[in-house]
Scaffold this motif. Sequence first.
Motif, PDB file in Angstrom:
ATOM      1  N   PRO A  84     -24.280  48.447 -44.990  1.00  0.00           N
ATOM      2  CA  PRO A  84     -25.404  49.300 -44.588  1.00  0.00           C
ATOM      3  C   PRO A  84     -26.645  48.479 -44.272  1.00  0.00           C
ATOM      4  CG  PRO A  84     -25.177  49.331 -46.962  1.00  0.00           C
ATOM      5  CD  PRO A  84     -24.013  48.537 -46.437  1.00  0.00           C
ATOM      6  N   SER A  85     -27.382  48.927 -43.274  1.00  0.00           N
ATOM      7  CA  SER A  85     -28.619  48.250 -42.901  1.00  0.00           C
ATOM      8  C   SER A  85     -29.730  48.672 -43.854  1.00  0.00           C
ATOM      9  CB  SER A  85     -28.989  48.609 -41.457  1.00  0.00           C
ATOM     10  OG  SER A  85     -30.178  47.954 -41.074  1.00  0.00           O
ATOM     11  N   LEU A  86     -30.478  47.690 -44.340  1.00  0.00           N
ATOM     12  CA  LEU A  86     -31.537  47.938 -45.313  1.00  0.00           C
ATOM     13  C   LEU A  86     -32.907  47.768 -44.670  1.00  0.00           C
ATOM     14  CD1 LEU A  86     -30.180  45.992 -48.431  1.00  0.00           C
ATOM     15  CD2 LEU A  86     -29.743  48.382 -47.785  1.00  0.00           C
ATOM     16  N   HIS A  87     -33.779  48.713 -44.923  1.00  0.00           N
ATOM     17  CA  HIS A  87     -35.173  48.601 -44.505  1.00  0.00           C
ATOM     18  C   HIS A  87     -35.917  47.746 -45.531  1.00  0.00           C
ATOM     19  CE1 HIS A  87     -39.387  50.386 -44.818  1.00  0.00           C
ATOM     20  NE2 HIS A  87     -39.378  49.776 -43.659  1.00  0.00           N
ATOM     21  N   TYR A  88     -36.723  46.788 -45.033  1.00  0.00           N
ATOM     22  CA  TYR A  88     -37.434  45.904 -45.957  1.00  0.00           C
ATOM     23  C   TYR A  88     -38.788  45.512 -45.385  1.00  0.00           C
ATOM     24  CZ  TYR A  88     -35.992  42.023 -42.921  1.00  0.00           C
ATOM     25  OH  TYR A  88     -35.807  41.185 -41.842  1.00  0.00           O
ATOM     26  N   THR A  89     -39.643  45.010 -46.253  1.00  0.00           N
ATOM     27  CA  THR A  89     -40.930  44.445 -45.851  1.00  0.00           C
ATOM     28  C   THR A  89     -41.066  43.052 -46.439  1.00  0.00           C
ATOM     29  OG1 THR A  89     -42.130  45.358 -47.766  1.00  0.00           O
ATOM     30  CG2 THR A  89     -42.027  46.724 -45.774  1.00  0.00           C
TER      31      THR A  89
ATOM     32  N   GLY B 247     -29.079  54.325 -49.261  1.00  0.00           N
ATOM     33  CA  GLY B 247     -29.216  55.715 -49.665  1.00  0.00           C
ATOM     34  C   GLY B 247     -30.636  56.165 -49.913  1.00  0.00           C
ATOM     35  N   HIS B 248     -31.615  55.281 -49.725  1.00  0.00           N
ATOM     36  CA  HIS B 248     -33.005  55.592 -50.032  1.00  0.00           C
ATOM     37  C   HIS B 248     -33.923  55.193 -48.871  1.00  0.00           C
ATOM     38  CE1 HIS B 248     -31.251  55.763 -54.030  1.00  0.00           C
ATOM     39  NE2 HIS B 248     -32.356  56.334 -54.475  1.00  0.00           N
ATOM     40  N   GLY B 249     -35.055  55.869 -48.786  1.00  0.00           N
ATOM     41  CA  GLY B 249     -36.060  55.506 -47.792  1.00  0.00           C
ATOM     42  C   GLY B 249     -35.496  55.461 -46.392  1.00  0.00           C
ATOM     43  N   SER B 250     -35.723  54.333 -45.712  1.00  0.00           N
ATOM     44  CA  SER B 250     -35.273  54.163 -44.334  1.00  0.00           C
ATOM     45  C   SER B 250     -34.003  53.328 -44.222  1.00  0.00           C
ATOM     46  CB  SER B 250     -36.389  53.513 -43.503  1.00  0.00           C
ATOM     47  OG  SER B 250     -37.526  54.352 -43.444  1.00  0.00           O
ATOM     48  N   SER B 251     -33.333  53.095 -45.329  1.00  0.00           N
ATOM     49  CA  SER B 251     -32.062  52.352 -45.300  1.00  0.00           C
ATOM     50  C   SER B 251     -30.900  53.298 -45.033  1.00  0.00           C
ATOM     51  CB  SER B 251     -31.842  51.611 -46.624  1.00  0.00           C
ATOM     52  OG  SER B 251     -32.766  50.555 -46.769  1.00  0.00           O
ATOM     53  N   ASP B 252     -29.769  52.718 -44.616  1.00  0.00           N
ATOM     54  CA  ASP B 252     -28.570  53.505 -44.370  1.00  0.00           C
ATOM     55  C   ASP B 252     -28.103  54.190 -45.656  1.00  0.00           C
ATOM     56  OD1 ASP B 252     -28.551  52.761 -41.739  1.00  0.00           O
ATOM     57  OD2 ASP B 252     -26.954  51.270 -41.940  1.00  0.00           O
ATOM     58  N   ALA B 253     -27.433  55.334 -45.487  1.00  0.00           N
ATOM     59  CA  ALA B 253     -26.932  56.102 -46.634  1.00  0.00           C
ATOM     60  C   ALA B 253     -25.464  56.461 -46.412  1.00  0.00           C
ATOM     61  CB  ALA B 253     -27.768  57.356 -46.824  1.00  0.00           C
ATOM     62  N   PRO B 254     -24.553  55.501 -46.641  1.00  0.00           N
ATOM     63  CA  PRO B 254     -23.129  55.809 -46.466  1.00  0.00           C
ATOM     64  C   PRO B 254     -22.689  56.936 -47.404  1.00  0.00           C
ATOM     65  CG  PRO B 254     -23.490  53.441 -46.773  1.00  0.00           C
ATOM     66  CD  PRO B 254     -24.776  54.121 -47.101  1.00  0.00           C
ATOM     67  N   ALA B 255     -21.832  57.800 -46.913  1.00  0.00           N
ATOM     68  CA  ALA B 255     -21.324  58.909 -47.725  1.00  0.00           C
ATOM     69  C   ALA B 255     -20.156  58.414 -48.561  1.00  0.00           C
ATOM     70  CB  ALA B 255     -20.896  60.068 -46.839  1.00  0.00           C
ATOM     71  N   ALA B 256     -20.468  57.911 -49.753  1.00  0.00           N
ATOM     72  CA  ALA B 256     -19.451  57.363 -50.655  1.00  0.00           C
ATOM     73  C   ALA B 256     -20.055  57.248 -52.042  1.00  0.00           C
ATOM     74  CB  ALA B 256     -18.984  55.998 -50.165  1.00  0.00           C
TER      75      ALA B 256
ATOM     76  N   PHE C 127     -44.256  61.422 -55.932  1.00  0.00           N
ATOM     77  CA  PHE C 127     -42.929  60.935 -56.308  1.00  0.00           C
ATOM     78  C   PHE C 127     -41.903  62.075 -56.265  1.00  0.00           C
ATOM     79  CE2 PHE C 127     -45.182  57.198 -57.562  1.00  0.00           C
ATOM     80  CZ  PHE C 127     -44.244  56.180 -57.458  1.00  0.00           C
ATOM     81  N   ARG C 128     -42.335  63.267 -56.557  1.00  0.00           N
ATOM     82  CA  ARG C 128     -41.420  64.406 -56.460  1.00  0.00           C
ATOM     83  C   ARG C 128     -40.997  64.625 -55.011  1.00  0.00           C
ATOM     84  NH1 ARG C 128     -40.535  69.813 -55.916  1.00  0.00           N
ATOM     85  NH2 ARG C 128     -39.583  70.908 -57.702  1.00  0.00           N
ATOM     86  N   GLN C 129     -41.969  64.532 -54.094  1.00  0.00           N
ATOM     87  CA  GLN C 129     -41.651  64.692 -52.680  1.00  0.00           C
ATOM     88  C   GLN C 129     -40.699  63.603 -52.198  1.00  0.00           C
ATOM     89  OE1 GLN C 129     -42.145  67.076 -50.593  1.00  0.00           O
ATOM     90  NE2 GLN C 129     -41.290  65.999 -48.825  1.00  0.00           N
ATOM     91  N   ARG C 130     -40.919  62.388 -52.682  1.00  0.00           N
ATOM     92  CA  ARG C 130     -40.013  61.289 -52.318  1.00  0.00           C
ATOM     93  C   ARG C 130     -38.597  61.584 -52.825  1.00  0.00           C
ATOM     94  NH1 ARG C 130     -38.966  57.820 -48.603  1.00  0.00           N
ATOM     95  NH2 ARG C 130     -37.497  59.560 -48.573  1.00  0.00           N
ATOM     96  N   LEU C 131     -38.500  62.079 -54.048  1.00  0.00           N
ATOM     97  CA  LEU C 131     -37.191  62.380 -54.624  1.00  0.00           C
ATOM     98  C   LEU C 131     -36.468  63.449 -53.816  1.00  0.00           C
ATOM     99  CD1 LEU C 131     -35.102  62.177 -56.992  1.00  0.00           C
ATOM    100  CD2 LEU C 131     -36.375  64.055 -58.059  1.00  0.00           C
ATOM    101  N   VAL C 132     -37.128  64.577 -53.557  1.00  0.00           N
ATOM    102  CA  VAL C 132     -36.427  65.689 -52.912  1.00  0.00           C
ATOM    103  C   VAL C 132     -36.111  65.398 -51.451  1.00  0.00           C
ATOM    104  CG1 VAL C 132     -37.425  67.382 -54.485  1.00  0.00           C
ATOM    105  CG2 VAL C 132     -38.552  66.941 -52.291  1.00  0.00           C
ATOM    106  N   SER C 133     -36.790  64.414 -50.841  1.00  0.00           N
ATOM    107  CA  SER C 133     -36.492  64.057 -49.456  1.00  0.00           C
ATOM    108  C   SER C 133     -35.465  62.938 -49.351  1.00  0.00           C
ATOM    109  CB  SER C 133     -37.777  63.659 -48.722  1.00  0.00           C
ATOM    110  OG  SER C 133     -38.374  62.527 -49.339  1.00  0.00           O
ATOM    111  N   THR C 134     -34.975  62.456 -50.486  1.00  0.00           N
ATOM    112  CA  THR C 134     -33.936  61.419 -50.485  1.00  0.00           C
ATOM    113  C   THR C 134     -32.629  61.994 -49.951  1.00  0.00           C
ATOM    114  OG1 THR C 134     -34.963  60.333 -52.390  1.00  0.00           O
ATOM    115  CG2 THR C 134     -32.667  59.774 -51.938  1.00  0.00           C
TER     116      THR C 134
END
Length: 420
Positions: A162-167, A214-223, A328-335
């Motif tokens: 999976p591709s990871l978003h990073y800074t 699976g988080h933020g702007s990184s890939d989220a494989p279904a597994a 942080f709640r908004q971040r969680l529910v949008s994951t």
Amino acid sequence: MSYDPIDHDFERGLVNRRQILGDAWVDRSLANATGFNADFQNLITRFAWNDIWGRPGLDQKNRRIIVLATTITLGRWEEFELHARAALLGDAGNRLTPDELKEVLMQAAIYAGVPAANTAFSHAQKILSEIGTQIGYAPIPAAPAASSHPGIGRQARSAGKPSLHYTVRTPRNGKAPRHTIVLSHALGCDLSMWDSLANQLAGDCRVIAYDQRGHGSSDAPAALYGIADLADDAARLLRELDSGPVVWIGLSMGGMVGQELALRHPALVGALVLANTTSCYPETVRTVWQQRIATVREHGMEAIADAVMARYFHATFRTSQAATVARFRQRLVSTDVDGYIGCCHAVGMVETTERLQQIKVPTLVIAGELDQGTPLAMAQTLADNIPQAQLTVLKNASHLSAVEQPQAFADAVTHFLLAL
């Protein structure tokens, strides 16, 4: 009654004027005084340089910044050049670096307007070209398209899947980094949870932050993932960035990944900070993680949000810092649901306890005094079994201790880094 012939207001002002503008400039101004402007020179020395610059409420560096901002806003370019040059050449205690002057001009672009800032940059660059060698400054060619926000860093995505978003934040001091630091976030969060600490550490370190799969702007494989999968993701990213051995700072899930990374890819880890994390959950807790997966599958992220916030933050913090908790709640529910379920499985099945003795790098274990998710006993297990580990307990901190107690967390990390 005696008469003191010294005008102390004038003399005090003259001392401040010399400290800020330098002896050469002040000597020229006084020498060029005539019957026409001597009264004015006396007035500004007493009132500007004594009555205002002599007030202890702000230090001289902050007063420099106010004057620069004001002269930009008013378009008083002769005064701007005078004070910009003096600020760059000033005493160590009150001078501005070129980067600090740039920040004044950037802020002026918003509050005074882009045309004013554009003119200010032109004047400042002329000054820097004249005095650069005196202050050890040499401009480096840079492409505007490659510019990045220093408080966020250069953003990119890793190759592969999976591709990871990073800074990546580079050291603000312009020198070679003292350390390369990686910041790894908790379940249901993203790399932004580290913004405050990242910007502190980027003073003299290279700082990499990334979104777990699976988080933020990184890939989220279904597994269903394992901690080993997340550690291998991190290893691929660090090799792609040619990081060398890093100081890994991970909280909760990020700390689990750090343990596994040090075990599976030891050449990539020079030191560890393991915060609010564990090496294993008892079977009863593993069952709870499976129940959480089932709940999210059936009802979505909203169904667990309030319970997770109660684990992440203690009651007093939730009341006093409601906006932070809401963020942080908004971040969680949008994951991403698939990503969250995959990482839930990885976290619930973590198991490194029997291998902790194999971790051979200096390690700081941070625990939250009020942490219900990974209680102090779990941190103690890490500290007891990792050979070079030390334990720090943060007062009034629950699971997201770096958010609840940011300065105490930063102080613990900074103290640890000084010993490396």
